[in-house]
Design a protein around this motif. Sequence first.
Motif, PDB file in Angstrom:
ATOM      1  N   ASN A  40       0.852  -1.198   0.000  1.00  0.00           N
ATOM      2  CA  ASN A  40       0.000   0.000   0.000  1.00  0.00           C
ATOM      3  C   ASN A  40       0.878   1.234   0.000  1.00  0.00           C
ATOM      4  O   ASN A  40       2.095   1.142  -0.090  1.00  0.00           O
ATOM      5  N   GLU A  91      -2.125  -8.561  16.000  1.00  0.00           N
ATOM      6  CA  GLU A  91      -3.269  -9.431  15.739  1.00  0.00           C
ATOM      7  C   GLU A  91      -2.988 -10.859  16.206  1.00  0.00           C
ATOM      8  O   GLU A  91      -3.916 -11.623  16.491  1.00  0.00           O
ATOM      9  N   GLN A 139      -5.170  -0.613  11.113  1.00  0.00           N
ATOM     10  CA  GLN A 139      -6.377  -0.765  10.303  1.00  0.00           C
ATOM     11  C   GLN A 139      -6.106  -1.908   9.325  1.00  0.00           C
ATOM     12  O   GLN A 139      -5.598  -1.711   8.229  1.00  0.00           O
ATOM     13  N   VAL A 140      -6.458  -3.106   9.763  1.00  0.00           N
ATOM     14  CA  VAL A 140      -6.055  -4.321   9.050  1.00  0.00           C
ATOM     15  C   VAL A 140      -6.527  -4.298   7.602  1.00  0.00           C
ATOM     16  O   VAL A 140      -5.815  -4.728   6.683  1.00  0.00           O
ATOM     17  N   GLU A 141      -7.721  -3.754   7.370  1.00  0.00           N
ATOM     18  CA  GLU A 141      -8.268  -3.751   6.017  1.00  0.00           C
ATOM     19  C   GLU A 141      -7.449  -2.872   5.068  1.00  0.00           C
ATOM     20  O   GLU A 141      -7.544  -3.001   3.844  1.00  0.00           O
ATOM     21  N   LEU A 142      -6.609  -1.976   5.627  1.00  0.00           N
ATOM     22  CA  LEU A 142      -5.805  -1.100   4.786  1.00  0.00           C
ATOM     23  C   LEU A 142      -4.383  -1.607   4.576  1.00  0.00           C
ATOM     24  O   LEU A 142      -3.685  -1.116   3.693  1.00  0.00           O
ATOM     25  N   SER A 154      -3.195  -4.244   3.311  1.00  0.00           N
ATOM     26  CA  SER A 154      -2.985  -4.756   1.956  1.00  0.00           C
ATOM     27  C   SER A 154      -3.810  -3.988   0.937  1.00  0.00           C
ATOM     28  O   SER A 154      -4.033  -4.458  -0.176  1.00  0.00           O
ATOM     29  N   GLY A 155      -4.273  -2.801   1.308  1.00  0.00           N
ATOM     30  CA  GLY A 155      -5.175  -2.036   0.459  1.00  0.00           C
ATOM     31  C   GLY A 155      -4.456  -1.316  -0.657  1.00  0.00           C
ATOM     32  O   GLY A 155      -3.228  -1.380  -0.785  1.00  0.00           O
ATOM     33  N   GLY A 159      -5.919   1.181  14.540  1.00  0.00           N
ATOM     34  CA  GLY A 159      -7.158   0.432  14.412  1.00  0.00           C
ATOM     35  C   GLY A 159      -7.981   0.473  15.679  1.00  0.00           C
ATOM     36  O   GLY A 159      -7.475   0.740  16.783  1.00  0.00           O
TER      37      GLY A 159
END
Length: 575
Positions: free
Chosen positions: A163, A198, A232-235, A237-238, A250
């Motif tokens: 990212n 995590e 912010q885990v969703e980001l 690898s965003g 997060g």
Amino acid sequence: MTSLDSRTVNDPAAAASDGTPPPAEAAPWWTTAVVYQVYPRSFADSNGDGIGDLGGVRGKLDYLAELGVDAIWLSPVYPSPQHDNGYDIRDYQDIDPVFGSLAEFDLLLAEAHERGIKIVMDLVVNHTSDEHPWFVESRSSIDNPKRDWYWWRQPGAAGAEPNGWGSAFSGPAWTLDETTGEYYLHLFAKQQPDLNWENPEVRQAVYTMMNWWLDRGVDGFRMDVINFIAKQVELVSGPAAATDGGSPMGAQIHDYLQEMHRAVFAGRTGEHLTVGEMPGVSIDDAVLFTDAARGEVDMIFQFEHVSLDQGTHKFDPLPRSLVPLKRSLARWQDGLAATGWNSLYLNNHDQPRLVSRFGNDASWRYESATLWALVLHLHRGTPYIYQGEEIGMTNVKFDSIEHYRDIESLNHYREAVEQFDQSPASVLAGVHAMGRDNARTPMQWDGSANAGFSTGTPWLAVNPNYPAINAAADQASARSVFAFYQRLIALRHNDEVVALGAFELIEPDHEQLYAFTRSLNGQTLLVLANVSDEPLTVQGAWLPDDISGAELLLGNYPGDGAAALRPWEARLYRL
């Protein structure tokens, strides 16, 4: 401003139904405490190798006891390759030989405790060194059991970073590891890979380490960029545009800190301190973090007030402006009045010297140093003194980037000059104003060679002004910054209005005056400070009462100028 029922600091459920403040003894110990930050590498060198060490700290404990501080925050002394001066840790449960040994640390701890001084360790668990055994294992293969202890991701399109996150020390926050062909995340230097919180195994390993230090006798932790442990885990690898320059923090941060509290502090006897360094957090965030009922941390370091004089980036300094600074500090006073607690600071190992940044370090060094001391210590919260602040040490202006050592400044200079073709002189001016080495030049103890810091060659050059500005000269002076800090610390220890009183800002839009009151149980203190080189008439509609008969408790000028505040004059009255 909202008044405080001081019992909410310690136990929100214990507040009296009518809101009557409880006795001072009901509040936690740190409400009346002052913490002194020691940056060991630059504090005192006991063996002549040019680097400060634990023996040097031990040798200055009487100095700190004389000052009156209650706790020492000890910047990292763990084994480290020193890419970021110890904030890249190779081993969490030992002492770097450059600083001493575990046996010497135990002596420091015992001798500090004998003097009534607590020791708070720096806890750096957002990241480790890339030489830490955990990371050495993690990078060895994609199926290693510790692979998931760090953030690994496959390359993006055309081999790009996963990212668009950038490192705090310039460049991307991702580095490609040739062994496995994947990128690892590092929000700071590439030698500081981020731990993956995590993974519950990571969290338990950290808690085990923390308990090991507490069992050894340390009194708490200052937690480096602790809000970044939750990503912010969703980001992660965003897409490259996913971050838009915001914080990576997060929402799971509260779960992590509450779990930490249960695993490390709950059930322990004694008085421990937990303070979290948290870049980018809001007041609403801070209320949650510092609400005692939630069991997270006692207080936080926020960065709003030390970011106001920065333009497009940190090394783009703006002129000092009093109004936004006092409005910012007052907003945090108000926001954490009913629940939570403030940390009070204007400089530390990452910030320029306060007398140079916020005062006048040439014509009015003593006056502006003591003005900001009085203003800061009379806010509601726990004051932090950074080494040398108590004698009015100033920024340094080395004439070449070759004299600097801080990785942040060096990376910025190289990037700005080599990649963006900025003039070396303009870039160096930004380093002069905002660089972290301003705070890291060796402590100026006396007028002898190397300011009495070391008999060897210091790792970073001493500020050339040390013959005039040093602890021995200051303590011998009739106008001693050290003596002024002693009186401020004694006030916090002995006056519950200073420790617990409600804060109210006066004249928030005045560009020269910094004034506020502190009130508790019918008593009111008034602070008046003239933040300028020019006199300021005291009379005005902004005065809460006629001060002609008020008791002057402390001032940084002899006598009472009454009708006018002299340049950089600060006064504390009891109304």
